[in-house]
Motif scaffolding. Structure first.
Motif, PDB file in Angstrom:
ATOM      1  N   TYR A   1       0.841  -1.196   0.000  1.00 10.77           N
ATOM      2  CA  TYR A   1       0.000   0.000   0.000  1.00 10.77           C
ATOM      3  C   TYR A   1       0.872   1.240   0.000  1.00 10.77           C
ATOM      4  CZ  TYR A   1      -3.492   3.418   1.602  1.00 10.77           C
ATOM      5  OH  TYR A   1      -4.316   4.512   1.702  1.00 10.77           O
ATOM      6  N   MET A   2       0.585   2.144  -0.938  1.00 15.39           N
ATOM      7  CA  MET A   2       1.323   3.398  -1.050  1.00 15.39           C
ATOM      8  C   MET A   2       0.371   4.553  -0.731  1.00 15.39           C
ATOM      9  SD  MET A   2       3.495   4.761  -4.301  1.00 15.39           S
ATOM     10  CE  MET A   2       3.654   6.503  -4.659  1.00 15.39           C
ATOM     11  N   ILE A   3       0.731   5.331   0.286  1.00 12.02           N
ATOM     12  CA  ILE A   3      -0.135   6.413   0.760  1.00 12.02           C
ATOM     13  C   ILE A   3       0.236   7.716   0.051  1.00 12.02           C
ATOM     14  CG2 ILE A   3      -0.995   7.651   2.766  1.00 12.02           C
ATOM     15  CD1 ILE A   3      -0.028   5.439   4.521  1.00 12.02           C
ATOM     16  N   GLY A   4      -0.609   8.155  -0.855  1.00 10.98           N
ATOM     17  CA  GLY A   4      -0.359   9.421  -1.521  1.00 10.98           C
ATOM     18  C   GLY A   4      -0.678  10.621  -0.661  1.00 10.98           C
ATOM     19  N   SER A   5      -1.435  10.388   0.422  1.00 13.99           N
ATOM     20  CA  SER A   5      -1.783  11.462   1.365  1.00 13.99           C
ATOM     21  C   SER A   5      -1.256  11.087   2.744  1.00 13.99           C
ATOM     22  CB  SER A   5      -3.308  11.657   1.426  1.00 13.99           C
ATOM     23  OG  SER A   5      -3.865  11.853   0.147  1.00 13.99           O
TER      24      SER A   5
ATOM     25  N   PRO B   1       5.585   7.948  -0.492  1.00 12.94           N
ATOM     26  CA  PRO B   1       6.292   8.645  -1.566  1.00 12.94           C
ATOM     27  C   PRO B   1       6.943   9.924  -1.060  1.00 12.94           C
ATOM     28  CG  PRO B   1       3.940   9.045  -1.749  1.00 12.94           C
ATOM     29  CD  PRO B   1       4.115   8.047  -0.639  1.00 12.94           C
ATOM     30  N   THR B   2       8.133  10.208  -1.551  1.00 11.62           N
ATOM     31  CA  THR B   2       8.846  11.404  -1.094  1.00 11.62           C
ATOM     32  C   THR B   2       8.255  12.678  -1.678  1.00 11.62           C
ATOM     33  OG1 THR B   2      10.454  11.091  -2.875  1.00 11.62           O
ATOM     34  CG2 THR B   2      11.018  10.200  -0.705  1.00 11.62           C
ATOM     35  N   GLY B   3       7.568  12.588  -2.821  1.00 13.87           N
ATOM     36  CA  GLY B   3       6.937  13.772  -3.402  1.00 13.87           C
ATOM     37  C   GLY B   3       7.947  14.877  -3.656  1.00 13.87           C
ATOM     38  N   ALA B   4       7.677  16.067  -3.104  1.00  9.76           N
ATOM     39  CA  ALA B   4       8.558  17.220  -3.308  1.00  9.76           C
ATOM     40  C   ALA B   4       9.674  17.289  -2.264  1.00  9.76           C
ATOM     41  CB  ALA B   4       7.748  18.510  -3.283  1.00  9.76           C
TER      42      ALA B   4
END
Length: 276
Positions: free
Chosen positions: A87-91, A116-119
């Motif tokens: 499971y990958m949590i985008g929020s 995810p590391t995002g920015a």
């Protein structure tokens, strides 16, 4: 290794981008797409991929489920997702809720929980310092035009009272900020996960509304390591990322590609919590 099956929860701008990327990928298959308002998918996603009832997600046999909808999805479905898939949590602002964080860490015993590391620039370096115990302090400052913030009270009122002018909307612990700006500070939440010796309570965050930023979102990361911070002799690293963004966008354009890279990296690490 066979082709990985990706389930996507949410079909906003980022979800739509991910669906297109997965469908055009040479080594990924689309297991399903779910959106709270199903009619949004009409004419955009082939019916074979549309999941109308999220409770039936396990029937689609996804290897990785990616949330890009809302933090509440993790609170409601996160444990169940982890029973069936990675499971990958985008929020990741959802993890600012201590009970939710504890439940998901406890549930990640068979599959991986990916953040995810995002920015966030330098997330792996922050994690390594946290593991060594050398990370003393961490602060993330995010600067965006006023129109790019989606805020809850009392920050929403504070933004309105600034009347379009520059304004520091918040400066303090990330745990308190996440529920007030859940759509804007996922980068800070990822940083708090990376800085696990500090966590959400000791990782600091600041958000600034700046009308002069007509083309950019700016993310500044300040890291302090060994030494005396008060005396100014501690290790200090500062990075500044200028992320191209149209006024009104919550997510900068460069973050989309970064997020897809995280999807590709979110496998093979086994149980536990992983940055990607």
């Amino acid at each position: 290794m066979g082709r990985r099956r990706i389930g996507i929860v949410g079909y906003g701008h980022l979800g739509e981008y991910l669906v297109k990327e997965v469908l055009s990928s040479g080594d990924l298959d689309l297991a399903f797409v779910w959106n709270r308002t199903a009619s949004v998918l009409d004419g955009k996603v082939e019916n074979q991929y549309v999941l109308h009832d999220l409770d039936a997600f396990a029937e689609r046999n996804a290897d990785l489920i990616v949330e890009v909808a809302h933090p509440d999805m993790t609170k409601t479905f996160g444990e169940r997702f982890l029973e069936a898939a990675d499971y990958m949590i985008g929020s990741p602002t959802a993890l600012a809720d201590a009970e939710t964080e504890l439940k998901l860490r406890s549930a990640a015993t068979r599959h991986g929980l990916y953040i995810p590391t995002g920015a966030l620039w330098g997330g792996e370096d922050i994690r390594k310092m946290a593991e060594k115990g050398s990370l003393q302090a961490l602060k993330i400052t995010m600067m965006k035009p006023p129109e790019s913030f989606k805020l809850m009270e009392p920050l929403k009122r504070k933004l309105l009272e600034a009347n379009g002018g520059a304004c520091v909307l918040y400066d303090g612990p990330v745990r308190e900020l996440c529920p007030l700006a859940p759509n804007n500070v996922n980068t800070m939440a990822a940083a708090a996960v990376a800085a696990h010796n500090l966590g959400f309570d000791k990782t600091m965050g600041s958000i600034v509304a700046d009308p002069s930023l007509t083309n950019w979102h700016i993310v500044q990361v300040d890291v302090w390591g060994p030494g005396d911070i008060a005396a100014g002799t501690a290790f200090h690293c500062q990075t500044v990322r200028r992320n191209p963004a149209i006024i009104g966008q919550v997510t900068g354009s460069a973050t989309y590609a970064s997020f897809m890279c995280s999807v590709n990296a979110a496998f093979g690490k086994g149980p536990g919590v992983h940055l990607c």
